[in-house]
Design an enzyme around this catalytic site. Structure first.
Site, PDB file in Angstrom:
ATOM      1  N   SER A 145      -9.300   2.227   2.386  1.00 42.56           N
ATOM      2  CA  SER A 145      -8.361   2.988   1.594  1.00 42.56           C
ATOM      3  C   SER A 145      -7.314   2.125   0.889  1.00 42.56           C
ATOM      4  O   SER A 145      -6.522   2.625   0.095  1.00 42.56           O
ATOM      5  CB  SER A 145      -7.655   4.022   2.471  1.00 42.56           C
ATOM      6  OG  SER A 145      -6.930   3.420   3.524  1.00 42.56           O
ATOM      7  N   LYS A 174       0.839  -1.205   0.000  1.00 46.44           N
ATOM      8  CA  LYS A 174       0.000   0.000   0.000  1.00 46.44           C
ATOM      9  C   LYS A 174       0.870   1.250   0.000  1.00 46.44           C
ATOM     10  O   LYS A 174       1.895   1.300   0.684  1.00 46.44           O
ATOM     11  CB  LYS A 174      -0.917  -0.009   1.230  1.00 46.44           C
ATOM     12  CG  LYS A 174      -1.922   1.130   1.280  1.00 46.44           C
ATOM     13  CD  LYS A 174      -2.807   1.026   2.520  1.00 46.44           C
ATOM     14  CE  LYS A 174      -3.826   2.155   2.576  1.00 46.44           C
ATOM     15  NZ  LYS A 174      -4.677   2.080   3.780  1.00 46.44           N
ATOM     16  N   SER A 196     -10.115  -0.253   6.413  1.00 46.43           N
ATOM     17  CA  SER A 196      -9.441  -0.021   5.141  1.00 46.43           C
ATOM     18  C   SER A 196      -8.739  -1.236   4.547  1.00 46.43           C
ATOM     19  O   SER A 196      -8.249  -1.175   3.423  1.00 46.43           O
ATOM     20  CB  SER A 196      -8.429   1.121   5.275  1.00 46.43           C
ATOM     21  OG  SER A 196      -9.090   2.350   5.412  1.00 46.43           O
TER      22      SER A 196
END
Length: 564
Positions: A190, A109, A229
């Site tokens: 996210s 990420k 997320s």
């Protein structure tokens, strides 16, 4: 001690007027007879801190970039029509410590430091650097070092949402991330890009059309989770995603939102890979203040993969409790609740487990407690780069803009109005309530944790729908788009996930079926969340295996008129 002795001859720019202004901001007036003494003290503090600020920066050697076989270069993928890739790379350690992940590629990420690669945090470059360019990471996050040491190949970084502050996938500087099962639908956030790249391979294997230009797919990923997320995008894209027990996986070298709710964890297409990744990245690192005396030392980390493999009848004697209140929270899509409930009963019972319903009334208060416990400091920590009040190792390459200004508002109201909301909320709550409201909320976090723990006296695993609905379509993303329309999409999205960020219990998204999208045409994945006792992450993984062995899973793609 004199100013000259402290400064080596330098003089402070702090004047009597600066002193008076500082006093006024603290709502008092300094007596004239005290002014000289307080001015001297303030000048001393100013020069002392200036001296420290002028030192060469220090980076802990434990975060120095791991030597790699290749130069740390990166590139943009020419095929990336899901917008899931941030940067591509090909990094392998020169001298790995083990072969646990040999031949395996993993995506990281883009709020995680990978030395030599841009660190975007999903936002505009001028908000994270002084020169208007996305900074190049100078350190390897602890989890990155551990992956390289296990002989994994870092294939690059995946798109993440703007400041990691959105459970949907339209806010990143890279553009909206599309769901691999239906273009123009959210992939969840996210950890949007990571989930999309994991789901991409599953969707391709199922025969979903229109994915030829999406580039390489990946079967392993590292995500981050503050309210859902990891689990929300895993649910939307039909893959596994684990938010571990708080303090099990070090967060060092990762841009966080709030230490109490910051989690890093594994995501994968296969449950066994989640277990293997967890064993590689878990354990105390000596740097992360989120870790506690309960956090295992590296040599004491369980071999989660082996534990899962040796679990021959994981359903036998397992007691599963479906949280009654989780099925009718705000915005719950009836079909999603039905799919989760039916799958939990049918497949857990087929594995030999017993399934019942458990009422935990405080679960409905969980999202409110999450908000009150974090929002008085969230903006300063997440957007402004405020350092937590415990010793921690920040990222030397990130320079977050603070205070906010008109440019931030003008750009973020379009890209991610949730960021503007936390700025306004922090100002309001701090000025209206002071620190007492956060202190009280933290006590209620302990009450909420105790409520779940009481349920665990009867049940081994708790079940909820991961999200209240399947992936919604992207909102209008034009400059004239409505902030209200974007807010409406996110309402209630993390109601079943955020409570477990504050309580610290491990939570795993397990793909469990399909439900109809809001357009009435597309059929999209449904996720079931399994919650375990704190530090019983292996119990959560074994429960997911029992669900699989009972016949549960995403199931065949129903097809449909995918809108391309």
């Amino acid at each position: 001690m004199s100013i000259v002795a402290l400064s080596g001859g330098a003089e402070s720019s702090v004047t009597s007027q600066v002193l008076r202004d500082a006093a006024a901001k603290n709502n008092f007036v300094i007596a004239e007879s005290d002014e000289e003494a307080f001015l001297l003290a303030l000048q001393s503090s100013d020069i002392t801190v200036a001296n420290v600020n002028g030192l060469d920066d220090y980076v802990d050697p434990r975060l120095a970039p791991t030597p790699t076989l290749q130069e740390r270069t990166f590139w943009k993928s020419p095929q990336n029509n899901l917008n899931a890739w941030s940067q591509q790379a090909d990094l392998k350690a020169k001298s790995p410590h083990s072969s646990e992940l040999s031949g395996r590629k993993i995506i990281i990420k883009d709020n995680v430091s990978v030395a030599g690669l841009p660190h975007t945090c999903g936002t505009f470059p001028q908000f994270v650097s002084h020169d208007g360019k996305h900074p190049i990471a100078k350190i390897d996050a602890t989890v990155v070092k551990r992956l390289l040491d296990a002989d994994a190949t870092i294939a690059g970084t995946s798109t993440c949402e703007n400041y990691c502050l959105l459970p949907l996938s339209y806010s990143s500087i890279n553009g909206p991330v599309h769901n691999p099962w239906a273009r123009h639908f959210n992939a969840g956030g996210s950890t949007s890009g990571g989930a999309a790249l994991l789901g991409l391979g599953v969707a391709r294997a199922a025969g979903v059309p229109g994915l030829d230009d999406a580039g390489d797919d990946i079967d392993l990923a590292i995500g981050g989770d503050q309210a859902g997320s990891i689990r929300v995008p895993a649910s939307f894209c039909g893959v596994y995603g684990l938010k571990p027990t708080h303090g099990l996986v070090p967060y060092t070298g990762i841009a966080g939102l709030h230490p109490m709710i910051d989690f890093a964890g594994p995501m994968a297409r296969r449950l066994e890979d989640v277990a293997t990744l967890l064993a590689v990245i878990a354990g105390y690192d000596g740097l992360d203040p989120r870790m506690t005396p309960e956090s295992p030392l590296r040599q004491h980390v369980s071999d989660y993969g082996e534990g899962l493999r040796r679990s021959l009848e994981p359903g036998r004697g397992l007691k599963v409790g479906i949280i009654k209140e989780s099925m009718n929270l705000q915005g719950m899509q009836t079909e999603v609740a039905q799919v989760v409930h039916k799958a939990a009963v049918q497949y857990f019972e087929a594995s030999g487990a017993t399934v019942g319903e458990v009422s935990i009334p405080m679960h409905q208060l969980g999202p409110a407690i999450w908000t009150a416990a974090t929002r008085t400091h969230l903006a300063g920590l997440a957007v402004g780069g405020r350092i937590p009040d415990v010793l921690s190792h920040g990222m030397p390459h990130l320079h977050l803009r603070w205070p906010p200004d008109q440019e931030m508002y003008d750009l973020l109201r379009v890209a991610n109005p949730a960021v503007i909301n936390i700025l306004l909320t922090e100002t309001l709550l701090t000025e209206k309530y002071g620190p007492e409201v956060q202190a009280k909320a933290h006590r209620h976090v302990l009450e909420l944790r105790a409520a779940y723990d009481r349920a665990f006296e009867e049940y081994d695993i708790l079940v909820t729908p991961t999200t209240p609905c399947v992936a919604p379509p992207h909102p209008d993303l034009g400059p004239a788009s409505s902030v209200m329309d974007k807010f409406k999409l996110t309402v209630g999205m993390t109601n079943n996930t955020a409570p477990f960020n504050v309580t610290g219990h491990p939570g795993l998204n397990v793909p469990c079926g399909w439900a109809t999208a809001s357009n009435g045409v597309d059929v999209l994945p449904v996720g079931m969340q399994l919650i375990g006792k704190r530090w019983d992450d292996i119990g959560v993984l074994k429960a997911a295996k029992a669900f699989e062995m009972g016949g549960g899973g995403l199931g065949p793609w129903p097809g449909g008129s995918i809108q391309r």
